[in-house]
Scaffold this active site. Sequence first.
Site, PDB file in Angstrom:
ATOM      1  N   ILE A 101       0.218  -1.597  -0.181  1.00 29.75           N
ATOM      2  CA  ILE A 101       0.175   0.072   0.066  1.00 29.75           C
ATOM      3  C   ILE A 101       1.242   0.933   0.123  1.00 29.75           C
ATOM      4  O   ILE A 101       2.227   0.744   0.353  1.00 29.75           O
ATOM      5  CB  ILE A 101      -1.152   0.017   1.252  1.00 29.75           C
ATOM      6  CG1 ILE A 101      -1.168   0.940   0.932  1.00 29.75           C
ATOM      7  CG2 ILE A 101      -0.190  -0.216   2.586  1.00 29.75           C
ATOM      8  CD1 ILE A 101      -3.158   0.758   2.095  1.00 29.75           C
ATOM      9  N   CYS A 102       0.234   2.796  -0.687  1.00 24.14           N
ATOM     10  CA  CYS A 102       1.300   3.880  -0.853  1.00 24.14           C
ATOM     11  C   CYS A 102       2.224   3.863  -1.371  1.00 24.14           C
ATOM     12  O   CYS A 102       1.751   3.168  -2.797  1.00 24.14           O
ATOM     13  CB  CYS A 102       1.525   3.975   0.989  1.00 24.14           C
ATOM     14  SG  CYS A 102       1.672   6.083   0.924  1.00 24.14           S
ATOM     15  N   ALA A 103       2.967   3.779  -0.650  1.00 23.40           N
ATOM     16  CA  ALA A 103       4.181   3.877  -1.560  1.00 23.40           C
ATOM     17  C   ALA A 103       5.211   2.477  -1.431  1.00 23.40           C
ATOM     18  O   ALA A 103       5.901   2.446  -2.877  1.00 23.40           O
ATOM     19  CB  ALA A 103       5.314   4.488  -0.778  1.00 23.40           C
ATOM     20  N   PHE A 122       0.373   5.238  -3.914  1.00 26.49           N
ATOM     21  CA  PHE A 122       0.140   6.784  -3.394  1.00 26.49           C
ATOM     22  C   PHE A 122       0.517   7.686  -4.783  1.00 26.49           C
ATOM     23  O   PHE A 122       1.524   7.688  -5.758  1.00 26.49           O
ATOM     24  CB  PHE A 122       1.407   6.598  -2.788  1.00 26.49           C
ATOM     25  CG  PHE A 122       0.542   8.206  -1.782  1.00 26.49           C
ATOM     26  CD1 PHE A 122       0.216   9.278  -0.956  1.00 26.49           C
ATOM     27  CD2 PHE A 122       1.968   9.201  -2.049  1.00 26.49           C
ATOM     28  CE1 PHE A 122      -0.622   9.128  -0.196  1.00 26.49           C
ATOM     29  CE2 PHE A 122       1.402  10.586  -1.152  1.00 26.49           C
ATOM     30  CZ  PHE A 122       0.492  10.551  -0.217  1.00 26.49           C
ATOM     31  N   SER A 150      -2.854  -1.011  -3.091  1.00 22.26           N
ATOM     32  CA  SER A 150      -3.314  -0.342  -2.273  1.00 22.26           C
ATOM     33  C   SER A 150      -2.873   1.904  -2.323  1.00 22.26           C
ATOM     34  O   SER A 150      -2.211   1.778  -2.951  1.00 22.26           O
ATOM     35  CB  SER A 150      -4.431  -0.251  -1.215  1.00 22.26           C
ATOM     36  OG  SER A 150      -5.581   0.900  -0.833  1.00 22.26           O
TER      37      SER A 150
END
Length: 183
Positions: A101-103, A122, A150
């Site tokens: 998720i994210c980075a 992200f 995500s």
Amino acid sequence: MSQVHIYVATGFEEVELITVADILRRSEIPTQLISLNEQLNVVGAHAISICADLPFSAASDQPELIILPGGGPGTQAMLQHHPLHQRLISQIDAGKRLAAICAAPMVLAQIGLLANKNACCFPGCEAQLLAGQAQITAFNVVTDGLITTSRGPATAALFALELVRQLKDDATAQQVGKAMLYL
């Protein structure tokens, strides 16, 4: 033996780690927090400390799912941690799931695991995913084969509930999501 390992590096994004671990545990999915090094106390990007369950060297079993939370400094540490990269490649080679998720999807892209896969990340991390030949989508949570990605802190609950659906079933994901007022 744990069903899920969540890797934790200094500078992790707290919302992504805690939300995901909490929802998995509420769903009665055995989940362990694995420190990227040998120190169990790990400090997040916003100075919140957690105590991991195991150091990297002790996480020898192969879980059903490995999760990488984001956070800029935490992701940078994961990008440089070659033993983690080997573990992630072995996970896919064994037909087991990965999630980031994210980075953190940048880690999967860097080691070639997102090539020709739909993924999200992200905002601002897309170039690294494209360099790894990923197909960027605008969705908040994307599953392509054995890999789920995500976008960031605000999508952590949706991400976790998708992982519950994959590891258990739709009914459990719905029940936990409704009990927590996410659905």
